[in-house]
Design an enzyme around this catalytic site. Structure first.
Site, PDB file in Angstrom:
ATOM      1  N   ARG A  12       0.865  -1.173   0.000  1.00  0.00           N
ATOM      2  CA  ARG A  12       0.000   0.000   0.000  1.00  0.00           C
ATOM      3  C   ARG A  12       0.908   1.231   0.000  1.00  0.00           C
ATOM      4  NH1 ARG A  12      -3.241  -0.935   5.324  1.00  0.00           N
ATOM      5  NH2 ARG A  12      -4.093   1.117   4.864  1.00  0.00           N
ATOM      6  N   SER A  14       0.647   4.045   1.620  1.00  0.00           N
ATOM      7  CA  SER A  14       0.623   4.911   2.802  1.00  0.00           C
ATOM      8  C   SER A  14       2.017   4.955   3.441  1.00  0.00           C
ATOM      9  CB  SER A  14      -0.389   4.391   3.824  1.00  0.00           C
ATOM     10  OG  SER A  14       0.097   3.216   4.445  1.00  0.00           O
ATOM     11  N   LYS A  83      -2.987  -7.862  11.768  1.00  0.00           N
ATOM     12  CA  LYS A  83      -4.288  -7.426  12.295  1.00  0.00           C
ATOM     13  C   LYS A  83      -5.243  -6.975  11.179  1.00  0.00           C
ATOM     14  CE  LYS A  83      -3.057  -2.596  13.286  1.00  0.00           C
ATOM     15  NZ  LYS A  83      -3.829  -2.063  12.163  1.00  0.00           N
ATOM     16  N   ASP A  84      -4.697  -6.667   9.992  1.00  0.00           N
ATOM     17  CA  ASP A  84      -5.545  -6.239   8.870  1.00  0.00           C
ATOM     18  C   ASP A  84      -5.966  -7.389   7.959  1.00  0.00           C
ATOM     19  OD1 ASP A  84      -5.474  -3.562   9.625  1.00  0.00           O
ATOM     20  OD2 ASP A  84      -3.686  -3.131   8.441  1.00  0.00           O
ATOM     21  N   THR A 129     -11.511   7.264  17.261  1.00  0.00           N
ATOM     22  CA  THR A 129     -11.170   5.883  16.903  1.00  0.00           C
ATOM     23  C   THR A 129     -12.307   5.284  16.091  1.00  0.00           C
ATOM     24  OG1 THR A 129     -10.550   3.681  17.672  1.00  0.00           O
ATOM     25  CG2 THR A 129     -12.079   4.892  19.065  1.00  0.00           C
ATOM     26  N   ARG A 133     -13.216  -2.540  18.714  1.00  0.00           N
ATOM     27  CA  ARG A 133     -12.519  -3.137  19.860  1.00  0.00           C
ATOM     28  C   ARG A 133     -12.192  -2.079  20.906  1.00  0.00           C
ATOM     29  NH1 ARG A 133      -7.207  -2.827  21.097  1.00  0.00           N
ATOM     30  NH2 ARG A 133      -6.845  -1.779  19.114  1.00  0.00           N
ATOM     31  N   ARG A 134     -11.628  -0.957  20.458  1.00  0.00           N
ATOM     32  CA  ARG A 134     -11.284   0.109  21.399  1.00  0.00           C
ATOM     33  C   ARG A 134     -12.538   0.743  21.990  1.00  0.00           C
ATOM     34  NH1 ARG A 134      -7.021   2.309  17.061  1.00  0.00           N
ATOM     35  NH2 ARG A 134      -5.096   1.329  17.826  1.00  0.00           N
ATOM     36  N   ARG A 151     -10.962   8.068  10.501  1.00  0.00           N
ATOM     37  CA  ARG A 151     -10.272   7.119   9.628  1.00  0.00           C
ATOM     38  C   ARG A 151      -9.064   7.780   9.002  1.00  0.00           C
ATOM     39  NH1 ARG A 151     -12.428   3.582   6.302  1.00  0.00           N
ATOM     40  NH2 ARG A 151     -10.246   3.255   5.797  1.00  0.00           N
ATOM     41  N   ASN A 153      -4.728   7.181   7.594  1.00  0.00           N
ATOM     42  CA  ASN A 153      -3.496   6.691   8.196  1.00  0.00           C
ATOM     43  C   ASN A 153      -3.159   7.509   9.438  1.00  0.00           C
ATOM     44  OD1 ASN A 153      -1.837   8.996   7.411  1.00  0.00           O
ATOM     45  ND2 ASN A 153      -1.905   8.188   5.321  1.00  0.00           N
ATOM     46  N   ARG A 157      -4.803  11.017  10.819  1.00  0.00           N
ATOM     47  CA  ARG A 157      -5.583  11.087  12.065  1.00  0.00           C
ATOM     48  C   ARG A 157      -5.031  12.161  12.996  1.00  0.00           C
ATOM     49  NH1 ARG A 157      -7.422   4.849  13.589  1.00  0.00           N
ATOM     50  NH2 ARG A 157      -7.437   4.118  11.445  1.00  0.00           N
ATOM     51  N   CYS A 244     -15.398  -7.730  10.833  1.00  0.00           N
ATOM     52  CA  CYS A 244     -14.680  -6.488  11.170  1.00  0.00           C
ATOM     53  C   CYS A 244     -15.451  -5.616  12.155  1.00  0.00           C
ATOM     54  CB  CYS A 244     -14.338  -5.699   9.917  1.00  0.00           C
ATOM     55  SG  CYS A 244     -15.748  -4.878   9.176  1.00  0.00           S
TER      56      CYS A 244
END
Length: 311
Positions: A12, A14, A83-84, A129, A133-134, A151, A153, A157, A244
């Site tokens: 990617r 980013s 994690k992605d 966020t 999960r958070r 949202r 990168n 943020r 997700c």
């Protein structure tokens, strides 16, 4: 063993993804100085889409174009944050993981421009966020705080934070380390305060299944403990069939004596219900440990809880 002259790495575009590729290139250069590496950048659906990920295939939105480049022969190696990578479906046919690099920090960090710690934040503070999960864990532990979706990168943020779109952010420590922005961290949260996502801090190297020369070359970059931890975690998530929008958290830990444990949690999005399981592997292999912990949570009602969440 046949050693390839060059390895094309798809990534990617980013800053975070490119930093991850640079780590791989550096480790590969140290191990095999004769191999040239090239970067093949792609922009994924997840990078372009700034809305709810569940509307664009969830986490798979960050991997589909990368997988396609690999399968089309346009690149030889992909670098992913574990994690992605969705665990509720197998890797694309024709691809395999060649290695999991030594694990980075698995914890989350609070970024607050005023320097306050999480427990010092006043009620009504807006936490940026988009992670369910958070948000679920904050709802359980700090119900006075408000989560606002954010949202992009990590750099994007941070820009949004300083523009006033949120009062504080939660970001992965490993991500901030990769882009050289640990200076913004106000507090590193313990795993007891904020249980990490499955696969936190792990970079995976993905290759075409029968590309033996590349697999043999890059597999030497793998870390055995990280491999065991990641295998247990991904099997856990696979058995749970989490999506997700599922607030699922957990981490495996390999001890120096070889023992392996897996602690995992499933939440309702409002944080009012928390299911817990923690097991040691003993003689179990990592995949069996992951299955066992998932079954322990399914016995507690995890299936109904996950299926009750829209996605």
């Amino acid at each position: 063993m046949t050693v390839p002259e060059r390895i094309r790495i798809v990534s990617r575009s980013s800053p975070m993804a490119l930093a991850q590729v640079e780590r791989v290139r550096a480790e590969l250069a140290a191990l095999r100085p004769g191999i040239r590496t090239e970067v093949v950048p792609v922009t994924t659906t997840g990078d372009r889409w700034m809305g709810d990920l569940a509307q664009v295939e969830g986490k798979g939105a960050f991997t589909k174009e990368v997988d396609a480049a690999l399968l089309a022969g346009e690149a030889d190696l992909a670098v992913h944050c574990v994690k992605d990578i969705p665990a509720d479906r197998p890797l694309p046919a024709g691809t395999t993981f060649a290695a999991f690099l030594k694990r980075d920090d698995i914890r989350d960090a609070l970024v607050h421009p005023g320097g306050l710690a999480l427990d010092e934040l006043p009620a009504g503070t807006r936490i940026g966020t988009s992670s369910v999960r958070r948000a679920a864990q904050l709802a359980a532990s700090h119900p006075g705080l408000e989560c606002v979706p954010i949202r992009g990168n990590a750099n994007r943020r941070l820009e949004k934070l300083y523009a006033g779109e949120a009062d504080a952010l939660l970001l992965a420590v490993s991500g901030l380390e990769r882009i050289g922005r640990t200076d913004v961290i106000t507090e590193v949260l313990s795993v007891e305060t904020m249980c990490p996502p499955i696969g936190a801090g792990v970079l995976a190297l993905q290759c075409r299944e029968h590309d033996d020369a590349v697999i043999d070359t890059v597999s030497a970059l793998g870390d055995p403990d990280t491999h065991r931890e990641t295998t247990a975690e991904r099997m856990f998530l696979h058995v749970l069939q989490g999506h997700c929008n599922s607030p699922i958290a957990g981490y495996a830990q390999a001890e120096r004596n070889g023992d392996l444990s897996l602690r995992a949690k499933v939440f309702t999005p409002d944080g009012k219900t928390v299911l817990n399981a923690h097991e040691w592997a003993g003689r179990l292999d990592p995949a069996t440990l992951g299955t066992s912990v998932a079954v322990a949570l399914l016995r507690q009602g995890a299936r109904e809880l996950i299926d009750g969440i829209a996605h």
